[in-house]
Design an enzyme around this catalytic site. Structure first.
Site, PDB file in Angstrom:
ATOM      1  N   ASP A 142       0.694  -1.258  -0.074  1.00 31.06           N
ATOM      2  CA  ASP A 142       0.012   0.098  -0.012  1.00 31.06           C
ATOM      3  C   ASP A 142       0.812   1.252  -0.128  1.00 31.06           C
ATOM      4  OD1 ASP A 142      -1.981   2.188   0.476  1.00 31.06           O
ATOM      5  OD2 ASP A 142      -2.268   1.589   2.445  1.00 31.06           O
ATOM      6  N   ASP A 159      -3.840   3.902   2.372  1.00 29.94           N
ATOM      7  CA  ASP A 159      -5.334   3.929   2.876  1.00 29.94           C
ATOM      8  C   ASP A 159      -5.828   2.411   3.273  1.00 29.94           C
ATOM      9  OD1 ASP A 159      -4.880   2.556   0.271  1.00 29.94           O
ATOM     10  OD2 ASP A 159      -6.555   3.490  -0.800  1.00 29.94           O
ATOM     11  N   GLU A 194      -7.439 -19.961 -17.639  1.00 29.02           N
ATOM     12  CA  GLU A 194      -8.089 -20.775 -16.494  1.00 29.02           C
ATOM     13  C   GLU A 194      -9.184 -21.600 -16.891  1.00 29.02           C
ATOM     14  OE1 GLU A 194      -9.671 -19.874 -12.112  1.00 29.02           O
ATOM     15  OE2 GLU A 194     -10.597 -18.650 -13.580  1.00 29.02           O
ATOM     16  N   ASP A 247      -1.875  -1.141  -4.183  1.00 28.37           N
ATOM     17  CA  ASP A 247      -2.110  -0.431  -5.182  1.00 28.37           C
ATOM     18  C   ASP A 247      -1.203  -0.515  -6.265  1.00 28.37           C
ATOM     19  OD1 ASP A 247      -0.220   1.172  -3.993  1.00 28.37           O
ATOM     20  OD2 ASP A 247      -1.697   2.441  -2.884  1.00 28.37           O
ATOM     21  N   ASN A 258      -0.048   4.508  -0.588  1.00 28.15           N
ATOM     22  CA  ASN A 258      -0.734   5.655  -0.517  1.00 28.15           C
ATOM     23  C   ASN A 258      -1.367   5.699   1.110  1.00 28.15           C
ATOM     24  OD1 ASN A 258      -2.977   4.215  -0.959  1.00 28.15           O
ATOM     25  ND2 ASN A 258      -3.914   5.645  -2.204  1.00 28.15           N
ATOM     26  N   ASP A 266      -9.433 -15.209 -17.042  1.00 30.38           N
ATOM     27  CA  ASP A 266     -10.284 -15.708 -15.990  1.00 30.38           C
ATOM     28  C   ASP A 266     -11.368 -16.705 -16.841  1.00 30.38           C
ATOM     29  OD1 ASP A 266     -11.086 -15.527 -13.151  1.00 30.38           O
ATOM     30  OD2 ASP A 266     -12.935 -14.544 -14.049  1.00 30.38           O
TER      31      ASP A 266
END
Length: 541
Positions: free
Chosen positions: A23, A27, A271, A31, A25, A202
């Protein structure tokens, strides 16, 4: 980047689940800038590529696998400029970037679906799979959702049902409509133009459904396995003949491959979750005109026996032809391998041995973030869950949150993942002693074992390109030979808690392995494999 059309054959791909990686930033959610910050770490492992789980605009009902805009970055992960910067930095480190494409379904907040549900006549009316109710008001057929319950949701505006193989907020696109196919391929082209090196697709066998909506029959034999679904889920009790793996899928994959062929050095990995996954893997990768490679759930079950490994490998080899497999023993959808396969006897050496086995098999490899630390499954309380799959099936199935908790970078309260007081999933306290900072300084750690073997693998083309011939197996022991351009490498694996002894009439010259790797030895024409150890040797005749 070097011009190598076949870089993906035998490549090792490191899966990053951005929400849980780092992370930047603060929060509480990982990210894209966080991934950029850790590119040096990923590169140090010795992998060839990064697979990024979805970062597209999304309501996050299924944490990015419900896309509302295929061509932008969700603000929680950053901006499109951050993505471009990630591509540049990865490429500067010699790493390819593969992104997760969720083509089968969108979010119900996608503009396409919001338009489609308005009426029977609008431009997007048949972009999704709509069907009338039966005369008694019930669903059109017996198809089930992977996440539990019927695969049909009533929409009061259209007064029809729509199909959702997953959450009701994830309506399936209608690939029988050529306009849908054109639009989907346009979103793929958008990312190819931005420099991505490939796509993890996916649910790659779900794109088409039986247009007559025929009922699925019941399964005659019900076992956990190829579809990646537990036996406490009714989905496991149907033979999924009509809701997925349809013959029309082949033509779509050929169109997709034609698009990728316009961008040299790109690849696809699909997948595959179905009742005949190894057969489908072969069909989808043969002929050099569909997918480049596929992976199934066959090594993502609880069966870690060497009989199962050998049977899976020999089955796919027998039917693969010129196709190509990709293997993984962990990802963001299954219990972490250190717990799933290690069980109550989980140990650092067991994690190392399973890693060496995986990286020695014929095919490309996907490694999931945290496997290189030997992380066990995180135990969560019900009120800590965010995964709808786990919430639906609690307590018999606790969902996927336990393998998605934040990556531990340091042995501190936050694990070095974030400076936020609250993270999207809690940092697991049992992971902190296994943090990157702790293992960096321990030459015998799982992390060093991964690095050592990944770098050793690059010096042995037999492990990347060679054919495979199995020699011996029992419940906990496996041996096989990889051969490439006249050079043969013998690999013996012992996953048991006790010493195993194998006899051999081969002339073997053992490799000297780095100290982090638990190693057996040869004595009097016998291979001595201490508990949870391996032997690699050059075959000299």
């Amino acid at each position: 980047m070097e011009n190598n059309q076949n870089w993906w054959r035998g490549a090792v791909i490191y899966q990053v689940y951005p929400r849980s990686f780092y992370d930047a930033n603060n929060d509480g959610v990982g990210d894209l800038p966080g991934v950029i910050d850790k590119i040096d770490y990923i590169s140090s492992l010795g992998v060839d590529a990064i697979w990024l789980s979805p970062f597209f605009t999304s309501p996050m009902k299924d944490f990015g696998y419900d896309v509302s805009n295929y061509c932008d970055v969700d603000p929680i992960f950053g901006t499109i400029s951050d993505f471009d910067a990630l591509i540049d930095k990865a490429h500067n480190h010699g790493l390819k970037v593969v992104i997760d494409q969720v083509l089968n379904h969108t979010s119900d907040k996608h503009p396409w679906f919001e338009e489609s549900r308005k009426s029977h006549e609008n431009d997007k009316a048949d972009w999704y799979i709509w069907a009338d109710a039966k005369p008694d008001g019930t669903a059109p057929n017996n198809w089930l959702s992977v996440f539990g319950g019927p695969a049909w949701q009533w929409d009061s505006t259209r007064r029809q049902y729509y199909l959702h193989n997953f959450l009701a907020s994830q309506p399936d696109l209608n690939f029988h409509n050529p306009a849908v196919v054109d639009a989907i391929l346009g979103t793929v082209d958008f990312w190819l133009k931005r420099g991505v090196d490939g796509f993890r697709l996916d649910t790659a066998n779900y794109f088409f459904h039986d247009i007559e909506l025929k009922d699925n029959p019941a399964k005659e034999v019900i076992v956990e396995g190829s579809i990646g679904v537990r036996l406490d889920n009714p989905y496991a009790y149907q033979q999924h003949l009509y809701d997925k793996s349809q013959p029309e899928n082949i033509a779509f994959l050929q169109r997709l491959r034609t698009l990728l062929n316009q961008y040299p050095n790109t690849t696809t990995v699909g997948e595959i979750g179905c009742d005949f996954s190894l057969k489908t893997m072969a069909e989808y990768t043969q002929g050099n005109d569909k997918l480049h490679m596929c992976y199934s759930f066959d090594l993502l079950t609880h069966d870690s026996s060497m009989q199962h490994i050998r049977h899976t490998m020999e089955t796919i080899e027998a039917g693969l032809g010129d196709g190509w497999p990709c293997w993984s023993i962990g990802n963001h959808d299954v219990e972490r391998v250190a717990t799933r396969w290690g069980g109550e006897h989980s140990s650092a050496n067991k994690s190392k041995v399973f890693m060496i086995m995986l990286l020695s098999l014929r095919g490309s490899i996907c490694l999931y973030q945290g496997e290189e630390l030997g992380l066990p499954e995180a135990e969560l309380e019900y009120d800590q869950l965010v995964d709808p799959y786990g919430i639906n099936f609690w307590p018999d199935f606790k969902g996927r949150d336990g393998c998605r908790t934040p990556m531990p970078w340091s042995n501190t309260e936050s694990g070095g993942f974030s400076q936020s007081s609250k993270t999207w999933l809690p940092v697991n306290e049992h992971h902190l002693p296994l943090a990157v900072s702790e293992q960096e300084g321990d030459r015998s750690s799982v992390l060093h074992a991964y690095r050592d073997f990944l770098h050793l693998r690059r010096t042995h083309p037999e492990l990347i390109h060679g054919n495979i011939e199995f020699v011996y197996n029992d419940e906990t022991t496996l041996s096989f030979i990889r051969t490439y351009e006249g050079q043969s490498l013998y690999i013996a694996i012992n996953t048991a808690e006790q010493t195993k002894i194998l006899s051999t009439d081969l002339a073997l010259s053992p490799l000297t392995l780095p100290e982090a790797l638990p190693t057996g030895y040869i004595k009097d024409q016998q291979i001595i494999l201490p508990a949870c150890s391996v032997l690699l040797a050059i075959v000299t005749r």
